[in-house]
Motif scaffolding. Sequence first.
Motif, PDB file in Angstrom:
ATOM      1  N   SER A  87       0.847  -1.189   0.000  1.00  0.00           N
ATOM      2  CA  SER A  87       0.000   0.000   0.000  1.00  0.00           C
ATOM      3  C   SER A  87       0.882   1.239   0.000  1.00  0.00           C
ATOM      4  N   SER A  88       0.464   2.235  -0.745  1.00  0.00           N
ATOM      5  CA  SER A  88       1.181   3.513  -0.744  1.00  0.00           C
ATOM      6  C   SER A  88       0.822   4.285   0.505  1.00  0.00           C
ATOM      7  N   CYS A  89       1.748   5.106   0.945  1.00  0.00           N
ATOM      8  CA  CYS A  89       1.470   5.985   2.090  1.00  0.00           C
ATOM      9  C   CYS A  89       0.415   7.003   1.671  1.00  0.00           C
ATOM     10  N   ASN A  90      -0.454   7.351   2.601  1.00  0.00           N
ATOM     11  CA  ASN A  90      -1.497   8.338   2.341  1.00  0.00           C
ATOM     12  C   ASN A  90      -0.899   9.734   2.225  1.00  0.00           C
ATOM     13  N   PRO A  91      -1.592  10.668   1.583  1.00  0.00           N
ATOM     14  CA  PRO A  91      -1.124  12.053   1.577  1.00  0.00           C
ATOM     15  C   PRO A  91      -0.922  12.537   3.017  1.00  0.00           C
ATOM     16  N   GLY A  92       0.124  13.332   3.231  1.00  0.00           N
ATOM     17  CA  GLY A  92       0.447  13.803   4.576  1.00  0.00           C
ATOM     18  C   GLY A  92       1.425  12.901   5.293  1.00  0.00           C
ATOM     19  N   SER A  93       1.792  11.779   4.656  1.00  0.00           N
ATOM     20  CA  SER A  93       2.764  10.861   5.248  1.00  0.00           C
ATOM     21  C   SER A  93       3.741  10.407   4.173  1.00  0.00           C
ATOM     22  N   TYR A  94       4.831   9.785   4.600  1.00  0.00           N
ATOM     23  CA  TYR A  94       5.873   9.343   3.672  1.00  0.00           C
ATOM     24  C   TYR A  94       6.542   8.090   4.181  1.00  0.00           C
ATOM     25  N   ARG A  95       7.256   7.410   3.290  1.00  0.00           N
ATOM     26  CA  ARG A  95       8.091   6.277   3.659  1.00  0.00           C
ATOM     27  C   ARG A  95       9.346   6.335   2.811  1.00  0.00           C
TER      28      ARG A  95
END
Length: 160
Positions: A5-13
């Motif tokens: 799953s991709s990180c949601n907007p407002g977060s990062y990896r």
Amino acid sequence: LPTCSSCNPGSYRADGMEFCEECPVGRIAPEKGAEQCIRCPTGEYSPEAGSMNCSACSPGFVPSADGGTCNICKAGTFASLGAAACLPCPAAEFSKSSGSTHCSRCPKGSVPNRVCQTFLLLRGTSLARCAWWAKYRHLAAVLAGWTMTTIPQRARVWAA
């Protein structure tokens, strides 16, 4: 079957991280799947962790160094909507209160207090003499050896 799953907007990896993390204040991730957070554009701030967008500071305020809050401009300075820094009032102008959005012209025959205060400090003179200088500054400048073209530059230096 495992999926990603991709990180949601407002977060990062970022590489090496096991989970997504919220962006810190002053930084945003506007889209899904960010690998890093970006700083708010000049003149904008983001007060909450995990933000997707930045906002302009209100007039009279500028973003803090970390971009997480807006700081009020001090008296003698001003800022318009989305300004990156508080600007000093030009020569012969003033702002009485903090949070100013503009400067006002001094009444004819007067100068901002900061000019007199600087004059007092630099010249070791009296307030009466400063008032005289304000009224007769062109004559005083000529007597001091300044030309009419250097008066505005000298006044700006004194007003700083």
